[in-house]
Design an enzyme around this catalytic site. Structure first.
Site, PDB file in Angstrom:
ATOM      1  CE  LYS A 291      23.710  48.725  84.152  1.00 28.24           C
ATOM      2  NZ  LYS A 291      24.561  49.827  83.641  1.00 28.24           N
TER       3      LYS A 291
ATOM      4  CB  SER B  69      27.579  47.840  82.902  1.00 31.54           C
ATOM      5  OG  SER B  69      26.998  49.117  83.133  1.00 31.54           O
TER       6      SER B  69
ATOM      7  CB  SER C   6      27.017  51.351  80.809  1.00 30.85           C
ATOM      8  OG  SER C   6      28.316  51.059  81.256  1.00 30.85           O
TER       9      SER C   6
END
Length: 563
Positions: free
Chosen positions: A138, A213, A237
């Site tokens: 990420k 996210s 997330s």
């Protein structure tokens, strides 16, 4: 981080950075991909049909058994260069279909893979337990020499001067970090869109969100563009994109895995800590990653990491009667805040039947003080009234994104004063009391389980719906509950929405506006074909146990579905 460049026109800076990303894609890796149309929303088959990947590269990237992949790498059946190339090509295809990547650094990753091949050829031994394994990250995990933008225009040009602790450990374990993936501006969204890199879509249906996210990771791994990705989770997330994209994902407890050196939003907010967790197409990959990282003794690099080795006794379910013992699971059919959609309910029913068929007991979970927990969490998250986020936006002059809708532009924000310290301290005190109350509630289930123990784990929705249209993912309390209480949890795929079987239900007595909005959003044909995942919730710092129990549930479910 190095000094930040002088602010410029934020839109021009975003356009230039997006063009630089496009220029990083090798020209012969570009494909003619289908436009988004009503009959071409699902693009899962494109990597196999676009003609870019060779049959051998498809074999490599379609290998979801992590143990087979690692065995072939450490025995040189497949070279690290070949494996990295195969996954990189598929990642680039995934990006062209869903816009899931941020950092693309092909030459650097292939040079790392060549070093690993050279070491294996000369020494005869692999570098570590993850030798040659490409791992996607990420866009928070800093890699020396690369930008860490994290969805902010004002962070363009921020080059990391060192690797974060996780990346340091991954290199030592023999892994090949090879791409970084898209996030929403601020990270505090269950969807994935920012002004720099744009919107990420769901490969099952590009009209829908992949979640957030860690939505870039979700889309990438779903398209088999990475054998294992690492996301973060402060309110769901990791788990939301895992469920929306048909994946497995682990949310560990606070400070079990090393976060030091990674970029973040709301830094200094330690009431509800963000944690990192793996995402993959198999449960085994979650175990392999967690075991390998813990084996590197991360507490010697990150002072917040709990000093706890991988616990084989816990993985053997010693506190749950042992492997093969009869366990008792509780199903949270509803959290008393938002009622789940029909396919989510059906998924829970299927899991219940599978567990009972395997000899386990299943009881109903009784929600406990959920509204109080919800209010406590949301108030903590809003404690500085967006000062942190607005300050990051002010670096470039970009507006704060307040809607994930593609058709709504909501950029106004009324700024209030942040909380006084005494108010925040009171919230901390309330949170501790709620955690104690919930623990007592869990322990009291021993009177209903028939095993002599409290409930072994809770089976719960991840979201009250499958992946939804962009701009509609407004609820995250099924996941945030675990973040507040610090329960370890594993997401596992169960089924897919079936427009014929999962008919809309008559209206119920709505508890709140959110409950009403979620009910009205459901359309069986709109959601048809999307994956439905659930989460298995365990106790604090019980990562080995929740992985093992998820294996029990997953095996029971697959056995039931095969008959």
């Amino acid at each position: 981080m190095s000094a930040h460049p002088a602010p410029a026109d934020w839109q021009a800076r975003c356009d230039a950075r997006k063009q630089a990303q496009l220029d990083a894609i090798p020209p012969d890796w570009r494909i003619a991909f289908p436009p988004l149309t009503v009959d071409r929303r699902n693009v899962l088959d494109v990597p196999r049909t676009c003609g870019l990947l060779t049959p051998r590269e498809l074999e490599i990237t379609d290998t979801t058994d992590i143990d087979v992949l690692l065995l072939n790498l450490r025995t040189a059946k497949w070279s690290a260069v070949d494996v990295t190339t195969a996954f990189y090509k598929r990642a680039i295809v995934a990006h062209q279909l869903t816009n899931c990547l941020t950092e693309i650094f092909v030459d650097r990753a292939l040079a790392r893979a060549q070093e690993l091949d050279d070491h294996l050829r000369v020494s005869g031994s692999p570098v570590g337990p993850l030798h040659g394994l490409p791992i996607s990250l990420k866009d928070q995990f800093s890699i020396k020499g690369l930008e860490t933008i994290m969805g902010y225009a004002g962070w363009i040009g921020r080059y990391a001067e060192s690797d974060c602790v996780l990346v340091e450990i991954l290199y030592e374990l023999g892994a090949v970090p090879f791409v970084r993936t898209n996030v929403p501006q601020t990270l505090m969204w269950g969807e994935t869109h920012n002004h720099v890199f744009g919107r990420t879509t769901n490969p099952y249906n590009r009209y829908m969100t992949p979640g957030g996210s860690s939505g870039g990771e979700g889309a990438l791994v779903a398209l088999r563009g990475s054998p294992l990705g690492v996301g973060t989770d402060i309110g769901g997330s990791v788990r939301i994109p895992s469920a929306f994209c048909g994946l497995y994902g682990l949310r560990p407890s606070y400070e079990r895995l090393p976060y030091h050196g990674a970029a973040n939003s709301l830094e200094g907010q330690e009431s509800i800590s963000s944690v990192l967790g793996p995402m993959a197409n198999s449960l085994a990959a979650l175990r392999v990653f967690t075991q390998a990282v813990l084996g590197a003794r991360p507490w010697r690099r990150d002072p917040l990491v709990v000093r706890k080795d991988w616990d084989w006794r816990e993985y053997a379910l010693a506190e749950h009667g042992g492997r093969g013992a009869r366990m008792c699971f509780a199903v949270m059919w509803d959290n008393d805040v938002v009622r789940p959609h029909p396919p989510v309910v059906r998924a829970m029913e299927e899991v219940k039947r599978a567990l009972e068929r395997a000899g386990h007991r299943v009881i109903d979970w009784e929600p406990h003080r959920h509204i109080e927990i919800y209010k406590n969490a949301e108030t903590i998250f809003a404690a500085d009234d967006a000062h942190d986020m607005l300050s990051a936006c002010a670096l470039s002059g970009e507006p704060l994104i307040q809607s994930m809708s593609p058709t709504v532009d909501a950029h106004a924000y009324a700024l209030d004063e942040p909380f006084a310290r005494t108010v925040l301290w009171q919230l901390h005190k309330e949170k501790r009391a709620l955690r104690k109350s919930h623990l007592d509630h869990w322990e009291a289930t021993a009177a209903r389980t028939g095993t002599g123990r409290a409930v072994d784990a809770i089976i719960s929705p991840v979201e009250p719906y499958a992946a939804c249209p962009h701009g509609c993912n407004s609820d995250a309390f099924y996941t945030t509950l675990c973040n507040v209480l610090d329960y370890a949890a594993v997401v596992f795929p169960v089924t897919h929405v079936d427009g014929a079987r999962d008919a809309a239900q008559p209206p119920h007595a709505f508890r709140n506006q959110e409950d009403k909005a979620v009910y009205e959003m459901y359309d069986p044909q709109l959601f048809h074909g999307l994956p439905v995942g659930l989460q298995l919730i365990g106790r604090t710092l019980e990562e080995e146990g929740v992985l093992a129990m998820a294996e029990v549930v997953d095996a029971a479910l697959k056995a039931a579905q095969s008959t």
